[in-house]
Design a protein around this motif. Structure first.
Motif, short mmCIF file in Angstrom:
data_model
loop_
_atom_site.label_atom_id
_atom_site.label_comp_id
_atom_site.label_asym_id
_atom_site.label_seq_id
_atom_site.Cartn_x
_atom_site.Cartn_y
_atom_site.Cartn_z
N VAL A 175 0.82 -1.22 0.00
CA VAL A 175 0.00 0.00 0.00
C VAL A 175 0.86 1.27 0.00
N THR A 176 1.91 1.30 0.79
CA THR A 176 2.78 2.48 0.78
C THR A 176 4.17 2.03 0.33
N TRP A 177 4.98 2.98 -0.16
CA TRP A 177 6.28 2.55 -0.69
C TRP A 177 7.17 2.01 0.41
N THR A 178 7.03 2.56 1.65
CA THR A 178 7.88 2.06 2.74
C THR A 178 7.52 0.60 3.05
N ARG A 179 6.20 0.33 3.06
CA ARG A 179 5.78 -1.05 3.34
C ARG A 179 6.17 -1.96 2.19
N ALA A 180 6.08 -1.44 0.95
CA ALA A 180 6.45 -2.26 -0.21
C ALA A 180 7.95 -2.59 -0.15
N ALA A 181 8.76 -1.58 0.22
CA ALA A 181 10.20 -1.80 0.32
C ALA A 181 10.49 -2.82 1.41
N MET A 182 9.80 -2.67 2.55
CA MET A 182 9.99 -3.62 3.65
C MET A 182 9.60 -5.02 3.21
N ALA A 183 8.49 -5.10 2.47
CA ALA A 183 8.00 -6.41 2.02
C ALA A 183 9.05 -7.10 1.14
N SER A 184 9.74 -6.32 0.28
CA SER A 184 10.76 -6.92 -0.59
C SER A 184 11.92 -7.44 0.24
N VAL A 185 12.35 -6.62 1.22
CA VAL A 185 13.46 -7.05 2.07
C VAL A 185 13.05 -8.32 2.84
N PHE A 186 11.84 -8.28 3.40
CA PHE A 186 11.39 -9.44 4.19
C PHE A 186 11.24 -10.69 3.33
N SER A 187 10.77 -10.51 2.08
CA SER A 187 10.58 -11.73 1.27
C SER A 187 11.94 -12.35 0.97
N PHE A 192 15.22 -17.53 3.38
CA PHE A 192 16.17 -18.33 4.17
C PHE A 192 15.62 -18.62 5.56
N THR A 193 15.03 -17.61 6.15
CA THR A 193 14.55 -17.77 7.53
C THR A 193 13.49 -16.71 7.82
N ARG A 194 12.54 -17.04 8.68
CA ARG A 194 11.55 -16.05 9.08
C ARG A 194 11.96 -15.53 10.47
N ALA A 195 13.15 -14.92 10.53
CA ALA A 195 13.71 -14.52 11.81
C ALA A 195 12.79 -13.53 12.53
N ILE A 196 12.22 -12.60 11.78
CA ILE A 196 11.26 -11.66 12.38
C ILE A 196 9.87 -12.07 11.89
N PRO A 197 8.97 -12.46 12.79
CA PRO A 197 7.65 -12.93 12.34
C PRO A 197 6.96 -11.87 11.48
N ASN A 198 6.46 -12.28 10.35
CA ASN A 198 5.76 -11.35 9.46
C ASN A 198 4.79 -12.13 8.60
N VAL A 199 3.83 -11.41 8.04
CA VAL A 199 2.78 -12.05 7.23
C VAL A 199 2.28 -11.00 6.23
N ALA A 200 1.99 -11.45 5.02
CA ALA A 200 1.47 -10.52 4.01
C ALA A 200 0.00 -10.22 4.33
N VAL A 201 -0.43 -9.00 4.02
CA VAL A 201 -1.79 -8.60 4.40
C VAL A 201 -2.86 -9.46 3.71
N ASP A 202 -2.58 -9.96 2.48
CA ASP A 202 -3.58 -10.81 1.82
C ASP A 202 -3.65 -12.19 2.47
N GLU A 203 -2.48 -12.73 2.88
CA GLU A 203 -2.47 -14.03 3.58
C GLU A 203 -3.22 -13.91 4.91
N LEU A 204 -2.90 -12.83 5.63
CA LEU A 204 -3.51 -12.62 6.94
C LEU A 204 -5.04 -12.48 6.82
N SER A 205 -5.47 -11.71 5.84
CA SER A 205 -6.91 -11.44 5.71
C SER A 205 -7.69 -12.69 5.32
N VAL A 206 -7.15 -13.45 4.36
CA VAL A 206 -7.86 -14.67 3.95
C VAL A 206 -7.92 -15.65 5.13
#
Ligand SMILES: NC(=O)c1ccc[n+]([C@@H]2O[C@H](COP(=O)([O-])OP(=O)(O)OC[C@H]3O[C@@H](n4cnc5c(N)ncnc54)[C@H](OP(=O)(O)O)[C@@H]3O)[C@@H](O)[C@H]2O)c1
Length: 239
Positions: A175-187, A192-206
């Protein structure tokens, strides 16, 4: 099913509205928010805006719009980042007092039985509100833990309700460029590892929509649970 999405203009609420309109199990979506939600969707006739000026106050007219709901997903809350710019008393009012006021208004309005209430908390919130205060965001985390505990106890006072507390990690979105940038880094990191727990908004919502429709798998859904449920639901949709 008639579903109330509280906090419908927020990051998670907006995605929930979009997906609810596409979900045939949901026949009416109530967008409870401080401004009306506008959608450009073929199914927009399913959407009804119930607009309030404060999540802590519900007139009889507002309650009438909430009556007969089968479920509510409560996303109203102040995130840790936003909490830094507010007084802790106001953060508590929005996160805790408004949650209870909203729940009571829906209950007084007369929901379907059973009524499912899914409340958004976050990863890292302690199970025990009397646990040692964390060094980082101590007062905030204690207040959120207290709120989780209060929400989990609601079935002791209110009949025929089912409660679930969702605890996602960082929610990724484009939705925002900062979140999009974060999403790319996190993906990249997630590969390799999900060291910091995170979830995409579409996965979470479904995931949470499936839970309010089919019934809660458990009382607390961790980030790992939400990821598992969300990825399975998205996979099922695409096969
Ligand atoms: N985003 C994440 O990464 C994340 C991660 C874990 C848990 N969570 C939790 O999930 C819930 C929803 O998160 P989100 O990212 O969707 O949050 P959001 O977009 O910041 O806000 C959600 C809703 O809360 C309302 N709200 C926020 N601050 C408010 C204030 N000071 N006064 C009155 N209303 C306020 C907003 O109303 P308006 O739209 O009218 O402003 C919005 O509808 C929150 O409890 C959050 O702590 C979020």
């Amino acid at each position: 099913m008639k579903l109330i999405v509280a906090g419908a203009t927020g990051l998670i609420g907006s995605e929930l509205i979009k997906q609810s309109l596409q979900n045939s199990a949901i026949t009416q979506v109530i967008a409870l928010a401080r401004k009306p939600v506008e959608v450009d969707s073929a199914n927009s006739s399913k959407l009804k805006n119930v607009t309030i000026s404060d999540y802590g106050e519900y007139s009889d007219k507002v309650k009438a719009g909430l009556a007969g709901a089968d479920a509510c997903i409560w996303t109203v809350g102040v995130t840790p980042l936003k909490s830094k710019s507010l007084d802790i008393a106001e953060v508590k009012r929005v996160c805790q007092d408004c949650t209870l006021a909203g729940f009571k208004a829906i209950y007084e309005a007369g929901p379907a039985r059973p009524f499912r209430f899914l409340y958004f908390s976050g990863d890292g919130v302690m199970e025990d509100p009397k646990a040692k205060k964390p060094l980082f965001l101590g007062d905030y985390m204690i207040m959120r833990a207290e709120t989780d505990a209060i929400v989990r106890k609601l079935p002791e006072e209110y009949k025929d309700i089912e409660i679930c507390v969702a605890r996602p990690g960082l929610v990724m979105s484009s939705v925002t460029w900062t979140r999009a940038a974060m999403a790319s880094v996190f993906s990249a990191i997630n590969f390799f590892t999900r060291a910091i727990p995170n979830v995409a908004v579409d996965e979470l919502s479904v995931a949470v929509l499936d839970q309010v429709i089919a019934g809660f798998e458990k009382e607390t859904l961790s980030n790992a649970d939400l990821l598992r449920l969300g990825q399975a639901a998205l996979e099922a949709k695409h096969t």
